[in-house]
Design an enzyme around this catalytic site. Structure first.
Site, PDB file in Angstrom:
ATOM      1  N   ARG A   1     -43.908  -5.464  16.969  1.00  0.00           N
ATOM      2  CA  ARG A   1     -42.679  -4.658  16.912  1.00  0.00           C
ATOM      3  C   ARG A   1     -42.583  -3.656  18.053  1.00  0.00           C
ATOM      4  O   ARG A   1     -41.493  -3.235  18.422  1.00  0.00           O
ATOM      5  CB  ARG A   1     -42.565  -3.980  15.541  1.00  0.00           C
ATOM      6  CG  ARG A   1     -41.987  -4.933  14.499  1.00  0.00           C
ATOM      7  CD  ARG A   1     -42.312  -4.538  13.099  1.00  0.00           C
ATOM      8  NE  ARG A   1     -43.675  -4.936  12.768  1.00  0.00           N
ATOM      9  CZ  ARG A   1     -44.408  -4.386  11.830  1.00  0.00           C
ATOM     10  NH1 ARG A   1     -43.923  -3.402  11.124  1.00  0.00           N
ATOM     11  NH2 ARG A   1     -45.631  -4.817  11.589  1.00  0.00           N
TER      12      ARG A   1
ATOM     13  N   GLU B   1     -55.168  -0.474   9.072  1.00  0.00           N
ATOM     14  CA  GLU B   1     -54.973  -0.035   7.685  1.00  0.00           C
ATOM     15  C   GLU B   1     -55.270  -1.197   6.733  1.00  0.00           C
ATOM     16  O   GLU B   1     -55.776  -1.012   5.648  1.00  0.00           O
ATOM     17  CB  GLU B   1     -53.527   0.450   7.505  1.00  0.00           C
ATOM     18  CG  GLU B   1     -53.257   1.124   6.180  1.00  0.00           C
ATOM     19  CD  GLU B   1     -51.773   1.398   5.978  1.00  0.00           C
ATOM     20  OE1 GLU B   1     -50.957   0.964   6.793  1.00  0.00           O
ATOM     21  OE2 GLU B   1     -51.451   2.043   4.962  1.00  0.00           O
TER      22      GLU B   1
HETATM   23  P1  AMP Z   1     -52.789   1.427  12.521  1.00  0.00           P
HETATM   24  O1  AMP Z   1     -53.631   0.771  13.555  1.00  0.00           O
HETATM   25  O2  AMP Z   1     -53.485   1.557  11.211  1.00  0.00           O
HETATM   26  O3  AMP Z   1     -52.177   2.720  12.993  1.00  0.00           O
HETATM   27  O4  AMP Z   1     -51.596   0.409  12.217  1.00  0.00           O
HETATM   28  C1  AMP Z   1     -50.466   0.401  13.002  1.00  0.00           C
HETATM   29  C2  AMP Z   1     -49.929  -0.995  13.186  1.00  0.00           C
HETATM   30  O5  AMP Z   1     -49.871  -1.719  11.956  1.00  0.00           O
HETATM   31  C3  AMP Z   1     -48.522  -0.929  13.711  1.00  0.00           C
HETATM   32  O6  AMP Z   1     -48.371  -1.936  14.686  1.00  0.00           O
HETATM   33  C4  AMP Z   1     -47.651  -1.173  12.511  1.00  0.00           C
HETATM   34  O7  AMP Z   1     -46.586  -2.016  12.852  1.00  0.00           O
HETATM   35  C5  AMP Z   1     -48.532  -1.833  11.481  1.00  0.00           C
HETATM   36  N1  AMP Z   1     -48.517  -1.162  10.155  1.00  0.00           N
HETATM   37  C6  AMP Z   1     -49.543  -0.491   9.579  1.00  0.00           C
HETATM   38  N2  AMP Z   1     -49.210  -0.013   8.391  1.00  0.00           N
HETATM   39  C7  AMP Z   1     -47.915  -0.360   8.191  1.00  0.00           C
HETATM   40  C8  AMP Z   1     -46.984  -0.126   7.130  1.00  0.00           C
HETATM   41  N3  AMP Z   1     -47.325   0.560   6.009  1.00  0.00           N
HETATM   42  N4  AMP Z   1     -45.729  -0.609   7.271  1.00  0.00           N
HETATM   43  C9  AMP Z   1     -45.390  -1.288   8.393  1.00  0.00           C
HETATM   44  N5  AMP Z   1     -46.225  -1.551   9.418  1.00  0.00           N
HETATM   45  C10 AMP Z   1     -47.475  -1.094   9.320  1.00  0.00           C
END
Ligand code: AMP
Length: 176
Positions: free
Chosen positions: A63, A100
């Site tokens: 995205r 996550e």
């Molecule tokens: P992080 O590395 O944990 O900060 O995760 C960020 C990436 O995972 C981004 O590219 C987001 O698009 C996706 N992502 C993580 N959690 C969510 C969520 N709750 N809703 C949508 N996209 C998420």
């Protein structure tokens, strides 16, 4: 620009999907926002503002590509892709990181950034910050200077921001 008004308008176009892609994750679906042309344009204007000169925008798969493509036209910058493992065809640098919901690896082409270029990184959402920190690491390995990170949504309770030693801007903080 009225940021509070924009954030409220964006919030009304984000769809919360419980338990996607795994139980316990509340997925923030941005597709209603993308389908609203004036709103999407305002989001891109907000993301592009006030960074100073920017040579390159790094969009994080997938995205982040959407926002990166809109930003480069506004900033007169080149677009660089940070992709998941095995997707880029040329020589790459790679960083492994935690998510996550899982683990992943991010790669960039070795020739995508020249020494000293000013780089803005963009993604739709900041969760734990693992993806974002990996992107900063990749840019620096290639000699780029990270001017900042732009997000549409920040999940503040995961404190991803604390993992980033660059200026971070997010339009919408959840919960607010
Ligand atoms: P992080 O590395 O944990 O900060 O995760 C960020 C990436 O995972 C981004 O590219 C987001 O698009 C996706 N992502 C993580 N959690 C969510 C969520 N709750 N809703 C949508 N996209 C998420």
């Amino acid at each position: 620009m009225d940021t509070a008004r924009l954030a409220a308008d964006v919030s009304a176009r984000i769809r919360d999907i419980p338990d996607f892609p795994k139980p316990g994750i509340l997925f923030k679906d941005i597709t209603p926002m993308l389908a609203d042309p004036p709103l999407f344009g305002r989001v891109l204007d907000w993301l592009a503002a006030d960074w100073g000169p920017v040579d390159l925008v790094v969009g994080i798969e997938s995205r982040g590509f959407i926002f990166g493509a809109g930003l480069v036209e506004r900033l007169g910058a080149g677009l660089v892709l940070a992709r998941k493992a095995g997707k880029l065809p040329w020589a790459t640098v790679a960083v492994d990181y935690g998510l996550e919901y899982g683990a992943a690896c991010l790669e960039m082409h070795t020739d995508s950034i020249r020494q000293g270029q000013r780089v803005l990184i963009v993604d739709d959402l900041l969760a734990t910050g693992g993806t974002a920190a990996a992107a900063v690491d990749l840019v620096r390995r290639l000699g780029g200077e990270v001017v900042g990170f732009g997000f549409v949504i920040e999940l503040a309770f995961l404190d991803g921001r604390s993992r980033l030693d660059v200026p971070v801007r997010s339009l919408l903080t959840v919960p607010d």
